[in-house]
Design a protein around this motif. Sequence first.
Motif, PDB file in Angstrom:
ATOM      1  N   GLY A 132      63.251  33.552  38.993  1.00  0.00           N
ATOM      2  CA  GLY A 132      62.140  32.933  39.706  1.00  0.00           C
ATOM      3  C   GLY A 132      61.235  32.068  38.854  1.00  0.00           C
ATOM      4  N   TYR A 166      53.380  32.409  35.405  1.00  0.00           N
ATOM      5  CA  TYR A 166      54.369  33.325  35.964  1.00  0.00           C
ATOM      6  C   TYR A 166      54.134  34.718  35.382  1.00  0.00           C
ATOM      7  CZ  TYR A 166      57.363  29.510  37.743  1.00  0.00           C
ATOM      8  OH  TYR A 166      57.877  28.437  38.429  1.00  0.00           O
ATOM      9  N   ASP A 169      57.380  40.710  36.338  1.00  0.00           N
ATOM     10  CA  ASP A 169      57.375  42.013  36.992  1.00  0.00           C
ATOM     11  C   ASP A 169      58.700  42.727  36.749  1.00  0.00           C
ATOM     12  OD1 ASP A 169      54.786  41.613  38.108  1.00  0.00           O
ATOM     13  OD2 ASP A 169      55.681  40.356  39.657  1.00  0.00           O
ATOM     14  N   ARG A 172      61.712  39.875  36.898  1.00  0.00           N
ATOM     15  CA  ARG A 172      61.552  38.932  38.002  1.00  0.00           C
ATOM     16  C   ARG A 172      60.107  38.443  37.974  1.00  0.00           C
ATOM     17  NH1 ARG A 172      64.024  35.485  41.755  1.00  0.00           N
ATOM     18  NH2 ARG A 172      62.416  34.976  43.285  1.00  0.00           N
ATOM     19  N   THR A 174      56.597  36.271  39.196  1.00  0.00           N
ATOM     20  CA  THR A 174      55.808  35.906  40.367  1.00  0.00           C
ATOM     21  C   THR A 174      54.781  34.857  39.966  1.00  0.00           C
ATOM     22  OG1 THR A 174      56.025  38.143  41.262  1.00  0.00           O
ATOM     23  CG2 THR A 174      54.273  36.761  42.175  1.00  0.00           C
ATOM     24  N   ASP A 175      54.685  33.791  40.723  1.00  0.00           N
ATOM     25  CA  ASP A 175      53.697  32.741  40.477  1.00  0.00           C
ATOM     26  C   ASP A 175      52.335  33.241  40.949  1.00  0.00           C
ATOM     27  OD1 ASP A 175      52.032  30.524  40.481  1.00  0.00           O
ATOM     28  OD2 ASP A 175      53.501  29.190  41.418  1.00  0.00           O
ATOM     29  N   ILE A 176      51.432  33.510  40.001  1.00  0.00           N
ATOM     30  CA  ILE A 176      50.106  34.015  40.354  1.00  0.00           C
ATOM     31  C   ILE A 176      49.017  33.019  39.959  1.00  0.00           C
ATOM     32  CG2 ILE A 176      50.870  36.403  40.109  1.00  0.00           C
ATOM     33  CD1 ILE A 176      49.159  36.437  37.454  1.00  0.00           C
TER      34      ILE A 176
END
Length: 579
Positions: A132, A166, A169, A172, A174-176
């Motif tokens: 991702g 990014y 996690d 993998r 996650t765009d935060i």
Amino acid sequence: MRPAAGGGLAAGGMALLPAAGVLLWTAGCTPRSTAQQAAPPAARLEPLSIQFANVAREAGITFRHDDCRKGMATMMEQAGPGVAALDYDGDGWQDLYFLNGRDLYGRGIQRRNALYRNKRDGTFEDVTLEAGVPGTGYGQGAAAGDFDNDGDTDLYLCQYGPNVLYRNDGGRFTDITAAARVDGMDYKEPFHTGATWVDYDRDGLLDLFVGGYVKFHAGPRYCPLPGSTQLSNCPPSVYEGTYCILYRNLGGGRFRNVTKEAGCWLPQSKALTCMVTDVNDDGWPDIFVGNDGSPAFLLRNERNGRFAEVGFAAGVAVSAEMSTMAAMGVDFGDYRNDGRLALFVADFQEKPNHLFENDGAGLFTEVSDAAGIGQPSVDFLKFGGGFVDYDNDGWLDLFWANGHVYPEIDKLNGPTRYKQHPQLFRNRGDGTFEEVTSGAGPAFAEKWASRGAIWLDLWNRGVQDIVVANNSDPPALLKHPGTPGRHWLSLRLVGRSSCRDAIGARVVVEAGGIRQTRIVRTSYSYLSSSDTRLHFGLGRAARVDRVEIRWPGGREQSFSDLAADAPYTVEEGAAAVRG
């Protein structure tokens, strides 16, 4: 999120104690001097014939950078790319991340960045989409760091347009970016270059310093090459500078812009690489900002939440000839083994690279010509580079990648070419360097428009491989053949009360009569980020006499009698573990 290693367990499996058993440690009372004495150069080893080979394709790296130009390339399309190394899946092997351009002209061309997982057998596989991390804009630089202290390395990307954070996690991402409020667009300037993670207030949380380059969107796209009517992209001198940003980590995945209150409001910045260091050895992280064609910044940590800009006072804002530097490659290293972090700065074509010695209190003197790196670098346009002990003799050498920024320079039919080969200089141990490029293997004869470069132990063999990111070409992976008869040590620091990555920690290793000093950092060279593990060449020393660690929070530890040729993990306040 993976469980944090604790109680003496090394990352990636069971703890194996060295032959000497559990290493003793002490904390809090280790006396330190501001600067150590350099070891005498009498114990220098004979040069090794080390032949690097470019094995990118054989290693399964099929990525090719695309600057996505339309007609002649603009400055923005020639600025990058950087490259990052990070152990994204926590298996103890470094993976590679490459940044790519994007179609900015509405042509429907699809491009993305690339994350390659290290398969631990000499090859890599592209896992970008499943992890991702394709990127969200035109890629320039990258900074890897565990900002939330969960044991997973996160990734911040500098882009033309909004940047992206990014969060990792467990393999993998996650765009935060939106929730964290770190897109870099606070001052509406879209051209971001390099960034660095730094715990500037020593609260155990990594903060984020983001470089801003120029107001590209407000200036011309093309300019004549010097002394010619041939058009190419424009130099930074025709644009106004922009702004650097300091984001303070508030915890919980949230950051706050503290640029002005922290004394980092520097509106005429033309920042490329930003790097954490500790120039005066006071235990508080400072930040060096390499500006392109304008005076460099040295942000000295005032230990009260604020910085003071002391570039001119420290002697690093300009060269000894009072000339501004292009500052495409930046690194700090103890190349004299005297405990003082010297500064390396790469410069433009027809200008030399720069080497500044540190007096131990944060005052620098340029010694480029005396050290032997000035004149041999003049005929090249230098980018990512810095200090690396490529021959494991205990003395930091110098590497830098080269490549021009004006593709049309080839049309002038002069001696300067757009694609250029890298250079390697061996440390003689007496304060000088000798060029060994011609004997460093076939990879050093290849020519690219190189930008970012990093060095690290890609396959856990105890040597430093080199990765070079090239503009509009595949990256180069310069594999090290090994250093028979020479020993090494690798240290991975894991903070507890300090930030988990231990960025800013200072480590001294004593072996074979030499005291080597390193500082943990990820961002260095040019728009790039690399492994936080520290590599020490030990020459013929089969054991390490002593290791001294000063953690980012100020705690001190020391260890004695370590076996060489092994990686160790050290958790803050705990015993060192081999594994």
